[in-house]
Design a protein around this motif. Sequence first.
Motif, PDB file in Angstrom:
ATOM      1  N   ASP A  20       0.828  -1.208   0.000  1.00 16.54           N
ATOM      2  CA  ASP A  20       0.000   0.000   0.000  1.00 16.54           C
ATOM      3  C   ASP A  20       0.864   1.260   0.000  1.00 16.54           C
ATOM      4  OD1 ASP A  20       0.830  -0.691   2.591  1.00 16.54           O
ATOM      5  OD2 ASP A  20      -0.784   0.455   3.522  1.00 16.54           O
ATOM      6  N   GLU A  21       2.007   1.199   0.676  1.00 15.69           N
ATOM      7  CA  GLU A  21       2.935   2.331   0.683  1.00 15.69           C
ATOM      8  C   GLU A  21       3.545   2.534  -0.702  1.00 15.69           C
ATOM      9  OE1 GLU A  21       5.867   1.827   3.746  1.00 15.69           O
ATOM     10  OE2 GLU A  21       4.377   1.380   5.283  1.00 15.69           O
ATOM     11  N   ARG A  39       2.163   1.758  -3.645  1.00 16.47           N
ATOM     12  CA  ARG A  39       1.146   2.326  -4.523  1.00 16.47           C
ATOM     13  C   ARG A  39       0.971   3.822  -4.245  1.00 16.47           C
ATOM     14  NH1 ARG A  39      -2.729  -0.378  -7.347  1.00 16.47           N
ATOM     15  NH2 ARG A  39      -2.350  -2.261  -6.133  1.00 16.47           N
ATOM     16  N   ASN A  40       0.959   4.181  -2.971  1.00 11.55           N
ATOM     17  CA  ASN A  40       0.802   5.582  -2.582  1.00 11.55           C
ATOM     18  C   ASN A  40       1.982   6.425  -3.058  1.00 11.55           C
ATOM     19  OD1 ASN A  40      -0.603   7.710  -1.059  1.00 11.55           O
ATOM     20  ND2 ASN A  40       1.142   7.585   0.330  1.00 11.55           N
ATOM     21  N   GLU A  67       1.808   7.025  -6.777  1.00 12.87           N
ATOM     22  CA  GLU A  67       0.724   7.948  -7.109  1.00 12.87           C
ATOM     23  C   GLU A  67       1.133   9.395  -6.859  1.00 12.87           C
ATOM     24  OE1 GLU A  67      -4.056   8.504  -6.136  1.00 12.87           O
ATOM     25  OE2 GLU A  67      -2.814   7.317  -4.794  1.00 12.87           O
ATOM     26  N   LYS A  68       1.939   9.624  -5.804  1.00 12.32           N
ATOM     27  CA  LYS A  68       2.249  10.986  -5.381  1.00 12.32           C
ATOM     28  C   LYS A  68       3.589  11.515  -5.879  1.00 12.32           C
ATOM     29  CE  LYS A  68      -0.651  10.896  -1.246  1.00 12.32           C
ATOM     30  NZ  LYS A  68      -0.716  11.053   0.227  1.00 12.32           N
TER      31      LYS A  68
END
Length: 322
Positions: free
Chosen positions: A55-56, A58-59, A62-63
């Motif tokens: 999840d980290e 993917r985040n 994205e950023k």
Amino acid sequence: MAEGTDEQISAVESSPNMASLCLDSSFSAPATAPLTLEEKYALVRSVAEECIQEDELRNLLEKKQNPICYDGFEPSGRMHIAQGVLKTINVNKLTSAGCTVKIWIADWFAQLNNKMGGDLKKIQTVGRYLIEIWKAVGMNLDRVEFLWSSDEINSRAHEYWPLVMDIARRNTLPRIIRCSQIMGRSEQDELTAAQIFYPCMQCADIFFLKADICQLGMDQRKVNVLAREYCDDIKRKNKPIILSHHMLPGLQQGQEKMSKSDPSSSIFMEDEEAEVNLKIKKAYCPPKIVEGNPCLEYIKYIIFPWFGKFEVTRNTENGGDK
């Protein structure tokens, strides 16, 4: 591995034309439309056998348009295909996804670990040689930075050593010794003081290089986890994401990884074709056994990612080509 000899250094300094190693790669993303977030994530995630945490990752993708990936190596002798081809495949995937890859040429670390007899000049000669192999193989260097640890640490010592000291101060000796696998040592080995210092320095490298992602082998996992634990200690929110890639086994039965000190266990980047053929013919490859079969592992992790197919040539009575 065994310490480097003068014969090894001579072989490095008079190495054959590395251009002969160059292969046509098919795994770099073509210069077409920008990748979607899902495509970037799939490409980066495919590098690793284990990801902490997905999840980290993917985040982050994205950023941040160009995340920084940290990879590193000790210049310690000949390069086998896991370090040569598999690393090239992984780096090209990361750069295709927009990542900047900082490859840490750990010359001081090799000296601490007594590689090449602790001779820094020999270690640096090997380092230059390995860089030339990656260039010849086809590593996409558009987003790759090769950084020598001795140069970078000396130029920013005021940043580096306080970080190393803080990591050392916050960890117990048993916790540091548990990281000894990163040096090719075990917790039972009699470690020198320099080798006790080594994990604290490697942990510091991650922050020193401002890495968002640690892209190293499964054998480096413990020190990468140490870096995440350090973030908890200092109340740092953004932890380095760990991408631990698969370790290719040696060619003989029961060898969990290739060993430079055992030539029969490894295919080296400068091996002649006849040598490669002989090693493969002698390799452990029992019929209908997948688990622990090095030949099938090479097909999965090197042949398919690079060429996209694997052809088996067989006599008609054996079913023909497949």
